[in-house]
Every structure is written in structure tokens, then in C-alpha cells.
Design a protein around this motif. Structure first.
Motif, PDB file in Angstrom:
ATOM      1  N   MET A  35      18.729  53.251  39.423  1.00 23.22           N
ATOM      2  CA  MET A  35      17.353  52.867  39.731  1.00 23.22           C
ATOM      3  C   MET A  35      16.936  53.279  41.137  1.00 23.22           C
ATOM      4  O   MET A  35      15.844  52.953  41.586  1.00 23.22           O
ATOM      5  CB  MET A  35      17.170  51.352  39.569  1.00 23.22           C
ATOM      6  N   THR A  36      17.814  54.018  41.835  1.00 21.51           N
ATOM      7  CA  THR A  36      17.513  54.503  43.184  1.00 21.51           C
ATOM      8  C   THR A  36      17.377  56.018  43.172  1.00 21.51           C
ATOM      9  O   THR A  36      17.875  56.696  42.276  1.00 21.51           O
ATOM     10  CB  THR A  36      18.619  54.113  44.181  1.00 21.51           C
ATOM     11  N   ALA A  37      16.720  56.524  44.192  1.00 18.31           N
ATOM     12  CA  ALA A  37      16.592  57.975  44.320  1.00 18.31           C
ATOM     13  C   ALA A  37      17.764  58.577  45.075  1.00 18.31           C
ATOM     14  O   ALA A  37      18.227  59.657  44.736  1.00 18.31           O
ATOM     15  CB  ALA A  37      15.284  58.322  45.039  1.00 18.31           C
ATOM     16  N   ARG A  38      18.291  57.875  46.071  1.00 17.63           N
ATOM     17  CA  ARG A  38      19.215  58.504  47.019  1.00 17.63           C
ATOM     18  C   ARG A  38      20.656  58.040  46.972  1.00 17.63           C
ATOM     19  O   ARG A  38      21.453  58.456  47.799  1.00 17.63           O
ATOM     20  CB  ARG A  38      18.670  58.311  48.429  1.00 17.63           C
ATOM     21  N   TRP A  39      21.016  57.179  46.042  1.00 17.60           N
ATOM     22  CA  TRP A  39      22.415  56.742  45.968  1.00 17.60           C
ATOM     23  C   TRP A  39      23.096  57.406  44.779  1.00 17.60           C
ATOM     24  O   TRP A  39      22.521  57.478  43.690  1.00 17.60           O
ATOM     25  CB  TRP A  39      22.502  55.214  45.852  1.00 17.60           C
ATOM     26  N   PRO A  40      24.322  57.888  44.955  1.00 12.05           N
ATOM     27  CA  PRO A  40      25.040  58.515  43.846  1.00 12.05           C
ATOM     28  C   PRO A  40      25.472  57.467  42.811  1.00 12.05           C
ATOM     29  O   PRO A  40      25.500  56.270  43.097  1.00 12.05           O
ATOM     30  CB  PRO A  40      26.258  59.150  44.521  1.00 12.05           C
ATOM     31  N   ALA A  41      25.830  57.945  41.640  1.00 13.36           N
ATOM     32  CA  ALA A  41      26.235  57.043  40.555  1.00 13.36           C
ATOM     33  C   ALA A  41      27.422  56.179  40.963  1.00 13.36           C
ATOM     34  O   ALA A  41      27.478  54.995  40.636  1.00 13.36           O
ATOM     35  CB  ALA A  41      26.568  57.843  39.298  1.00 13.36           C
ATOM     36  N   ARG A  42      28.358  56.740  41.649  1.00 14.48           N
ATOM     37  CA  ARG A  42      29.529  56.007  42.168  1.00 14.48           C
ATOM     38  C   ARG A  42      29.650  56.347  43.642  1.00 14.48           C
ATOM     39  O   ARG A  42      29.375  57.471  44.052  1.00 14.48           O
ATOM     40  CB  ARG A  42      30.810  56.444  41.448  1.00 14.48           C
ATOM     41  N   PHE A  43      30.052  55.370  44.442  1.00 12.44           N
ATOM     42  CA  PHE A  43      30.273  55.647  45.857  1.00 12.44           C
ATOM     43  C   PHE A  43      31.421  54.788  46.363  1.00 12.44           C
ATOM     44  O   PHE A  43      31.727  53.739  45.806  1.00 12.44           O
ATOM     45  CB  PHE A  43      29.005  55.446  46.694  1.00 12.44           C
ATOM     46  N   SER A  44      32.036  55.284  47.405  1.00 18.84           N
ATOM     47  CA  SER A  44      33.182  54.587  47.990  1.00 18.84           C
ATOM     48  C   SER A  44      32.710  53.688  49.136  1.00 18.84           C
ATOM     49  O   SER A  44      31.591  53.816  49.638  1.00 18.84           O
ATOM     50  CB  SER A  44      34.184  55.602  48.535  1.00 18.84           C
ATOM     51  N   GLU A  45      33.602  52.830  49.557  1.00 18.90           N
ATOM     52  CA  GLU A  45      33.318  51.994  50.719  1.00 18.90           C
ATOM     53  C   GLU A  45      33.083  52.863  51.957  1.00 18.90           C
ATOM     54  O   GLU A  45      32.204  52.571  52.776  1.00 18.90           O
ATOM     55  CB  GLU A  45      34.485  51.033  50.941  1.00 18.90           C
ATOM     56  N   ASP A  46      33.829  53.965  52.091  1.00 22.48           N
ATOM     57  CA  ASP A  46      33.642  54.867  53.229  1.00 22.48           C
ATOM     58  C   ASP A  46      32.256  55.508  53.198  1.00 22.48           C
ATOM     59  O   ASP A  46      31.605  55.658  54.228  1.00 22.48           O
ATOM     60  CB  ASP A  46      34.717  55.950  53.258  1.00 22.48           C
ATOM     61  N   LEU A  91       8.293  51.352  50.496  1.00 26.00           N
ATOM     62  CA  LEU A  91       9.289  50.306  50.347  1.00 26.00           C
ATOM     63  C   LEU A  91      10.342  50.769  49.348  1.00 26.00           C
ATOM     64  O   LEU A  91      10.005  51.320  48.300  1.00 26.00           O
ATOM     65  CB  LEU A  91       8.612  49.031  49.821  1.00 26.00           C
ATOM     66  N   GLY A  92      11.591  50.537  49.673  1.00 21.04           N
ATOM     67  CA  GLY A  92      12.679  50.811  48.745  1.00 21.04           C
ATOM     68  C   GLY A  92      13.682  49.669  48.810  1.00 21.04           C
ATOM     69  O   GLY A  92      13.817  49.019  49.850  1.00 21.04           O
ATOM     70  N   TYR A  93      14.370  49.427  47.699  1.00 26.46           N
ATOM     71  CA  TYR A  93      15.345  48.341  47.689  1.00 26.46           C
ATOM     72  C   TYR A  93      16.334  48.515  46.552  1.00 26.46           C
ATOM     73  O   TYR A  93      16.089  49.240  45.592  1.00 26.46           O
ATOM     74  CB  TYR A  93      14.667  46.975  47.582  1.00 26.46           C
ATOM     75  N   MET A  94      17.467  47.828  46.701  1.00 24.83           N
ATOM     76  CA  MET A  94      18.473  47.743  45.649  1.00 24.83           C
ATOM     77  C   MET A  94      19.239  46.447  45.839  1.00 24.83           C
ATOM     78  O   MET A  94      19.407  45.979  46.969  1.00 24.83           O
ATOM     79  CB  MET A  94      19.411  48.957  45.662  1.00 24.83           C
ATOM     80  N   ILE A  95      19.666  45.865  44.736  1.00 22.97           N
ATOM     81  CA  ILE A  95      20.382  44.596  44.810  1.00 22.97           C
ATOM     82  C   ILE A  95      21.425  44.571  43.696  1.00 22.97           C
ATOM     83  O   ILE A  95      21.182  45.084  42.592  1.00 22.97           O
ATOM     84  CB  ILE A  95      19.405  43.401  44.708  1.00 22.97           C
ATOM     85  N   GLY A  96      22.571  44.008  43.990  1.00 31.45           N
ATOM     86  CA  GLY A  96      23.657  43.939  43.017  1.00 31.45           C
ATOM     87  C   GLY A  96      23.323  43.070  41.816  1.00 31.45           C
ATOM     88  O   GLY A  96      22.548  42.113  41.913  1.00 31.45           O
ATOM     89  N   LYS A  97      23.938  43.376  40.684  1.00 34.74           N
ATOM     90  CA  LYS A  97      23.650  42.667  39.425  1.00 34.74           C
ATOM     91  C   LYS A  97      23.936  41.178  39.489  1.00 34.74           C
ATOM     92  O   LYS A  97      23.261  40.396  38.821  1.00 34.74           O
ATOM     93  CB  LYS A  97      24.450  43.299  38.276  1.00 34.74           C
ATOM     94  N   ALA A  98      24.885  40.755  40.280  1.00 37.77           N
ATOM     95  CA  ALA A  98      25.203  39.324  40.370  1.00 37.77           C
ATOM     96  C   ALA A  98      24.014  38.515  40.882  1.00 37.77           C
ATOM     97  O   ALA A  98      23.938  37.312  40.664  1.00 37.77           O
ATOM     98  CB  ALA A  98      26.407  39.106  41.283  1.00 37.77           C
ATOM     99  N   ARG A 126       3.553  51.255  50.071  1.00 33.16           N
ATOM    100  CA  ARG A 126       3.678  51.843  48.735  1.00 33.16           C
ATOM    101  C   ARG A 126       5.081  51.590  48.202  1.00 33.16           C
ATOM    102  O   ARG A 126       6.020  51.433  48.966  1.00 33.16           O
ATOM    103  CB  ARG A 126       3.425  53.349  48.779  1.00 33.16           C
ATOM    104  N   ALA A 127       5.203  51.586  46.899  1.00 34.26           N
ATOM    105  CA  ALA A 127       6.519  51.468  46.259  1.00 34.26           C
ATOM    106  C   ALA A 127       6.441  52.194  44.923  1.00 34.26           C
ATOM    107  O   ALA A 127       5.361  52.339  44.347  1.00 34.26           O
ATOM    108  CB  ALA A 127       6.891  50.005  46.051  1.00 34.26           C
ATOM    109  N   ASP A 128       7.571  52.648  44.464  1.00 35.96           N
ATOM    110  CA  ASP A 128       7.660  53.334  43.178  1.00 35.96           C
ATOM    111  C   ASP A 128       8.805  52.734  42.393  1.00 35.96           C
ATOM    112  O   ASP A 128       9.762  52.217  42.967  1.00 35.96           O
ATOM    113  CB  ASP A 128       7.926  54.837  43.387  1.00 35.96           C
ATOM    114  N   ARG A 129       8.704  52.846  41.097  1.00 38.62           N
ATOM    115  CA  ARG A 129       9.807  52.417  40.235  1.00 38.62           C
ATOM    116  C   ARG A 129       9.892  53.383  39.069  1.00 38.62           C
ATOM    117  O   ARG A 129       8.907  53.994  38.643  1.00 38.62           O
ATOM    118  CB  ARG A 129       9.604  50.992  39.740  1.00 38.62           C
ATOM    119  N   TYR A 130      11.099  53.531  38.564  1.00 37.32           N
ATOM    120  CA  TYR A 130      11.289  54.359  37.378  1.00 37.32           C
ATOM    121  C   TYR A 130      10.720  53.638  36.159  1.00 37.32           C
ATOM    122  O   TYR A 130      10.699  52.403  36.105  1.00 37.32           O
ATOM    123  CB  TYR A 130      12.778  54.685  37.175  1.00 37.32           C
ATOM    124  N   ALA A 131      10.299  54.406  35.168  1.00 37.78           N
ATOM    125  CA  ALA A 131       9.676  53.835  33.961  1.00 37.78           C
ATOM    126  C   ALA A 131      10.614  52.859  33.251  1.00 37.78           C
ATOM    127  O   ALA A 131      10.149  51.884  32.649  1.00 37.78           O
ATOM    128  CB  ALA A 131       9.243  54.953  33.013  1.00 37.78           C
TER     129      ALA A 131
END
Length: 177
Positions: A35-46, A91-98, A126-131
Motif C-alpha cells: 500500500m506504499t509507493a516507496r517501500w519494497p515488499a520485504r526489507f531488513s532491519e538494516d 501526506l503519506g503513512y504506513m502502520i503495522g497490521k497489529a 494532499r494524500a493518495d491511496r491505491y484503489a
């Protein structure tokens, strides 16, 4: 201009490398990153640590990033980024499923938008969201944003493609308390 905001349940503060472990635990999830534009599908702590550290170099007059801290853990990010037009930010945001479904992101969006209008002198956010992310639309609408129409397809690093969605806008007069 250091930035820290306390809400009823959250602390919103500049992210730091020490947030990387908690942030990765909460947000390194396909359902979050797609649901983000700039984060990869998987990422490491580093990877997260490097991204969070880079935010410390931003010009805070135009770009702010907050770690969303809930119950002592970094569970997401929210930010305002200069949109190239004076008085306007995205505006952009992301939050964990928990943390989904508890109103936490709506709480964070309202607080950050108030900050943007009061401290950054913004006139419009402004803000955008995927369909395929109607939950994000509900968050924006609860904060007072209005849907202004379809968005052009935006590339998502996690999805590996550009998908369409919807654009929203908020003025200081429409911000819900």
C-alpha cells in the motif's frame, strides 16, 4: 524545528535508527508495504535503519517524518512532504497490521495535519491511496479529507508496478477535531 506530538494514545516523534527493529517487526509485511509507493515488499532491519536515519537529513521546513509510537513500540511512519506548490504538502503513512482497525492512524493523521497547518503554515494537504486500499480512504475521510477524483497510476516498489487510485485533499477549515 524539532517535532514531537502527543495524542491520546500515540507519541509521534522523529524516527531514529533505534526504531528499526520494532518498525521492521510491524511493517515488514506484504499487506503493509504493497500500500506504499516507496517501500519494497520485504526489507531488513538494516534497510529500515538506513531509511529512518536518512529522514534526519531532511529540511524540516518542507519535509517531516514521524515514527508512530504506540505502547512503547514503533508501529509505523507518517510524514508530510513538500508537494512543489507553496503552502501544499503530501501526506503519506504506513502502520503495522497489529494496529489496524483501532483508529490509531486516524488519530495520527489528524495530529500531523494540525501540525502541518499550525507549524508549517500549510494551506492544503494532499494524500493518495491505491484503489484496493479503501481502509486508507476511510482514515482520510474521518480526518476531513475530501476525495477529489481518480489518481494517475503510481508506481509501488513492493508491487513492482503502477496502480491507480484516488486523490484526496484537506484544508485547515475542513480538519476534523
Amino acid at each position: 524545528m524539532p517535532h514531537m506530538i502527543r495524542t491520546q494514545r500515540l507519541l509521534l516523534r522523529p524516527p531514529s535508527p533505534r526504531d528499526a527493529r520494532s518498525f521492521t517487526r510491524h511493517c515488514d509485511d506484504w499487506d503493509v508495504t504493497r500500500m506504499t509507493a516507496r517501500w519494497p515488499a520485504r526489507f531488513s532491519e538494516d534497510f529500515a535503519r538506513a531509511r529512518l536515519s536518512a529522514a534526519g537529513t531532511w529540511d524540516q521546513r518542507h519535509d517531516l517524518l514521524f515514527a508512530v509510537i504506540w505502547q512503547g513500540a514503533a508501529i509505523g511512519l507518517i510524514g508530510l512532504h513538500g508537494a512543489g506548490l507553496p503552502g501544499t504538502a503530501s501526506l503519506g503513512y504506513m502502520i503495522g497490521k497489529a494496529a489496524w482497525g483501532q483508529g490509531l492512524m486516524t488519530e495520527a493523521v489528524k495530529a500531523v495535519c494540525r501540525h502541518g497547518f499550525a507549524v508549517m503554515g500549510l494551506d492544503r494537504i494532499r494524500a493518495d491511496r491505491y484503489a484496493d486500499n479503501p481502509a486508507s480512504g476511510r482514515v482520510l475521510e474521518k480526518a476531513g479529507f475530501c476525495c477529489i477524483g481518480p489518481d494517475i497510476p503510481v508506481f509501488s516498489e513492493a508491487r513492482g508496478r503502477a496502480d491507480g487510485g484516488w486523490s484526496y485533499a484537506l484544508t485547515r477549515e475542513r480538519l476534523n477535531p
